[in-house]
Scaffold this motif. Structure first.
Motif, short mmCIF file in Angstrom:
data_model
loop_
_atom_site.label_atom_id
_atom_site.label_comp_id
_atom_site.label_asym_id
_atom_site.label_seq_id
_atom_site.Cartn_x
_atom_site.Cartn_y
_atom_site.Cartn_z
N ARG A 107 0.83 -1.22 0.00
CA ARG A 107 0.00 0.00 0.00
C ARG A 107 0.86 1.26 0.00
NH1 ARG A 107 -2.60 -2.87 4.11
NH2 ARG A 107 -1.84 -1.39 5.69
N GLN A 108 1.95 1.24 0.74
CA GLN A 108 2.78 2.42 0.89
C GLN A 108 4.05 2.33 0.02
OE1 GLN A 108 1.63 4.95 2.35
NE2 GLN A 108 -0.13 4.00 3.36
N ARG A 109 3.88 1.81 -1.17
CA ARG A 109 5.01 1.67 -2.09
C ARG A 109 5.47 3.06 -2.58
NH1 ARG A 109 0.26 0.12 -4.07
NH2 ARG A 109 -0.50 0.98 -6.05
N GLU A 110 6.65 3.07 -3.15
CA GLU A 110 7.27 4.34 -3.54
C GLU A 110 6.43 5.12 -4.54
OE1 GLU A 110 11.60 6.06 -5.06
OE2 GLU A 110 11.42 4.03 -4.25
N SER A 111 5.78 4.42 -5.45
CA SER A 111 4.96 5.12 -6.45
C SER A 111 3.75 5.81 -5.84
CB SER A 111 4.49 4.13 -7.53
OG SER A 111 3.66 3.12 -6.97
N VAL A 112 3.41 5.44 -4.61
CA VAL A 112 2.30 6.07 -3.90
C VAL A 112 2.79 7.24 -3.04
CG1 VAL A 112 0.51 5.74 -2.14
CG2 VAL A 112 0.90 3.99 -3.89
N VAL A 113 3.83 7.01 -2.25
CA VAL A 113 4.25 8.02 -1.27
C VAL A 113 5.19 9.07 -1.84
CG1 VAL A 113 3.88 6.48 0.68
CG2 VAL A 113 6.13 6.57 -0.40
#
Length: 269
Positions: free
Chosen positions: A124-130
């Motif tokens: 959920r908190q992968r780099e593409s998100v955060v």
């Protein structure tokens, strides 16, 4: 033992600190943000605080942000997880604080619990998100005419992102405290003055790896200010989750905070 996610049970150990944070909560770029201001309110030396997996609202993070503010920095602690941080309860309940002093059965049980929690969370908190949230926040800071230089300080999960931000040059200086999942490539990518604080008992950064980082930086980044401070007997998370009732752990925690303040006073001036 590190899990397949790159995280380990050591990530979820530590102590909550006692005290009353003195900052305020604001809404910035659609994120909840803890803001701690210096006495004079100046933004000349601004710090972006990138938390560990337990998020922006632990007393540890906020009290440390206040400590930086007392030293003269304007500090932002954004909720880059948007409320999806790992529960603070796991500081005490998942794994012991001495991960090396465990039986094989304890290691197996701890890793099973860790995987059950961290596998989905890391996705959920992968780099593409955060990372886009960080980019937007830094862009906001840069548009504020009162903001001077910006430093990024990160812890554990956030420690790697401090290196990433220093690598892309979006901040003016960085401090990475016991980074988790950081590679030599992350370290060698830095383009801004960077300090790394790590303990001799950090399971994510074995002493041999730290020595390799030092040698590689000395060879390939000789013209760039960098510093790697190694704290004797300190474990992963010591700069933000250490047991401050333990004299040695308190000493290491305070020393890393002082090192951070010294670094930013020099390179955000």
């Amino acid at each position: 033992m590190t899990t397949a996610t790159g995280l380990s049970a050591c990530c979820v150990t530590g102590h909550l600190h006692e005290g009353t944070p003195t900052g305020v909560v604001e809404k910035i770029t659609d994120l909840d943000v803890y803001v701690s201001r210096p006495k004079d309110g100046s933004k000349a030396k601004t710090i972006l605080f990138v938390s560990d997996i337990f998020g922006w609202d632990t007393p540890n993070a906020r009290l440390l942000a206040d400590e930086y503010a007392t030293a003269g920095f304007y500090v932002y602690v954004p909720d880059f997880f948007k409320g999806d941080n790992i529960s603070h309860d796991m500081l005490q309940t998942i794994a012991p604080r001495e991960p090396h002093n465990r039986s094989t059965l304890q290691v197996t049980e701890d890793n099973a619990k860790t995987m059950a929690t961290f596998g989905p969370w890391v996705t959920r908190q992968r780099e593409s998100v955060v990372k886009p949230l960080m980019n937007e926040f830094i862009k906001y800071l840069r548009t504020d005419p009162l903001t001077g230089k910006i430093g990024a300080v990160g812890f554990c999960w956030g420690g790697r992102y401090a290196l990433v931000l220093a690598g892309e040059g979006s901040v003016d200086a960085a401090v990475s405290n016991h980074p988790a999942m950081a590679s030599e490539a992350d370290v060698l990518a830095i383009t801004k003055p960077t300090q790394i604080n790590v303990g001799t008992n950090d399971i994510f950064l074995p002493n041999e790896t730290v020595d390799q980082f030092k040698a590689a930086l000395a060879e390939k980044k000789a013209d760039l200010p960098f510093e790697i401070n190694v704290f004797q007997d300190a474990v992963h998370g010591f700069a933000v989750r250490g047991d401050i009732s333990n004299p040695k752990e308190k000493e290491n925690k305070e020393a890393s905070a002082n090192a951070t303040i010294r670094w930013f006073n020099k390179y955000l001036a």
